[in-house]
Design an enzyme around this catalytic site. Structure first.
Site, PDB file in Angstrom:
ATOM      1  N   CYS A  84       0.825  -1.210   0.000  1.00  0.00           N
ATOM      2  CA  CYS A  84       0.000   0.000   0.000  1.00  0.00           C
ATOM      3  C   CYS A  84       0.864   1.267   0.000  1.00  0.00           C
ATOM      4  CB  CYS A  84      -0.998  -0.055   1.142  1.00  0.00           C
ATOM      5  SG  CYS A  84      -2.452   0.943   0.796  1.00  0.00           S
ATOM      6  N   HIS A 180      -3.248  -5.148   1.590  1.00  0.00           N
ATOM      7  CA  HIS A 180      -2.635  -5.370   2.904  1.00  0.00           C
ATOM      8  C   HIS A 180      -2.624  -6.854   3.269  1.00  0.00           C
ATOM      9  CE1 HIS A 180      -2.474  -1.200   4.589  1.00  0.00           C
ATOM     10  NE2 HIS A 180      -3.342  -0.991   3.617  1.00  0.00           N
ATOM     11  N   GLU A 182      -1.004  -8.283   5.482  1.00  0.00           N
ATOM     12  CA  GLU A 182      -0.832  -8.468   6.934  1.00  0.00           C
ATOM     13  C   GLU A 182      -2.169  -8.401   7.675  1.00  0.00           C
ATOM     14  OE1 GLU A 182      -0.450  -5.785   5.305  1.00  0.00           O
ATOM     15  OE2 GLU A 182      -0.986  -4.033   6.505  1.00  0.00           O
TER      16      GLU A 182
HETATM   17  N1  GLN Z   1      -3.683   6.332   0.638  1.00  0.00           N
HETATM   18  C1  GLN Z   1      -2.451   6.112   1.336  1.00  0.00           C
HETATM   19  C2  GLN Z   1      -1.321   6.909   0.701  1.00  0.00           C
HETATM   20  O1  GLN Z   1      -1.499   7.451  -0.337  1.00  0.00           O
HETATM   21  C3  GLN Z   1      -2.083   4.646   1.365  1.00  0.00           C
HETATM   22  C4  GLN Z   1      -3.110   3.906   2.147  1.00  0.00           C
HETATM   23  C5  GLN Z   1      -2.586   2.712   2.876  1.00  0.00           C
HETATM   24  O2  GLN Z   1      -1.384   2.485   3.006  1.00  0.00           O
HETATM   25  N2  GLN Z   1      -3.499   1.952   3.425  1.00  0.00           N
HETATM   26  O3  GLN Z   1      -0.272   7.001   1.250  1.00  0.00           O
END
Ligand code: GLN
Length: 205
Positions: A84, A180, A182
């Protein structure tokens, strides 16, 4: 083996727990450690950049000196998995939002990233993700304000797509996921990463 999770902000303890479970599942002896200072990188065989807020994580990496150090280590062959926000940090190119915020990117993977790619209305969702090379069928991906990869080039290869968007990329020993892993009980993505860290059979690009 010693695997670190960058612990400046975001989903850190969940990654540590998943790593420990994955090591057990693979019968590997090792430890999963919290990385918040440069010296924590010593002796690591792999590093996870977690989800969170990529602008915050990036800036904290710069102020702790970890930004340069992680970039150098990864260029020197340290395996890194970014999930992410971690995926965003690994990218060479960002979208308009990245340019506007001026957030630092490690620039390690040949890919262009789009932040919050699935729309702000749809903050989070789950989807079955087919990941190339992952044994045992699709992976249940948890997406939270998730980024997607708009395109890859050079050495990077798309491993997974959801709704026509790239959500998993591999480049040598670097692995980037929009979701994610995890936050589910399934430790297969962490096992995949550990195999990559060991340079095992599944590890060739
Ligand atoms: N939207 C977040 C970002 O741009 C990432 C979201 C996340 O890691 N769950 O950094």
């Amino acid at each position: 083996m010693r695997i670190g999770v960058l612990g400046l902000q975001g989903a850190v303890s969940e990654h540590l727990a998943s790593l420990r479970k994955a090591m057990k599942a693979l019968g590997l002896k090792g430890e999963a450690v919290w990385v918040s200072r440069r010296k924590d990188l010593e002796g690591l065989e792999g590093l996870i950049l977690p989800g969170g807020e990529s602008t915050t994580i990036g800036r904290l990496m710069v102020s702790t000196g970890l930004f340069e150090e992680v970039r150098e280590e990864a260029r020197g062959g340290l395996p890194v998995m970014g999930t992410c926000a971690g995926l965003i940090l690994l990218a060479k190119e960002g979208d308009e939002e990245v340019r506007r915020t001026g957030q630092p990117l490690l620039g390690l993977m040949d890919m262009k990233v789009v932040r919050n790619a699935f729309g702000r209305q749809r903050e989070s969702f789950e989807a079955e993700v087919r990941v190339e090379g992952l044994r045992g069928g699709p992976f249940r991906g948890v997406f939270i304000r998730a980024p997607a990869v708009e395109r890859v080039w050079g050495e990077a290869r798309a491993l997974a797509e959801v709704e026509g968007r790239i959500v998993g990329v591999r480049q040598g020993k670097l692995l980037a996921l929009s979701f994610h892993p995890e936050l589910t009980e399934d430790t297969r993505m962490h096992e995949y990463f550990l195999e990559l860290c060991r340079g095992g059979p599944g590890a060739s690009p």
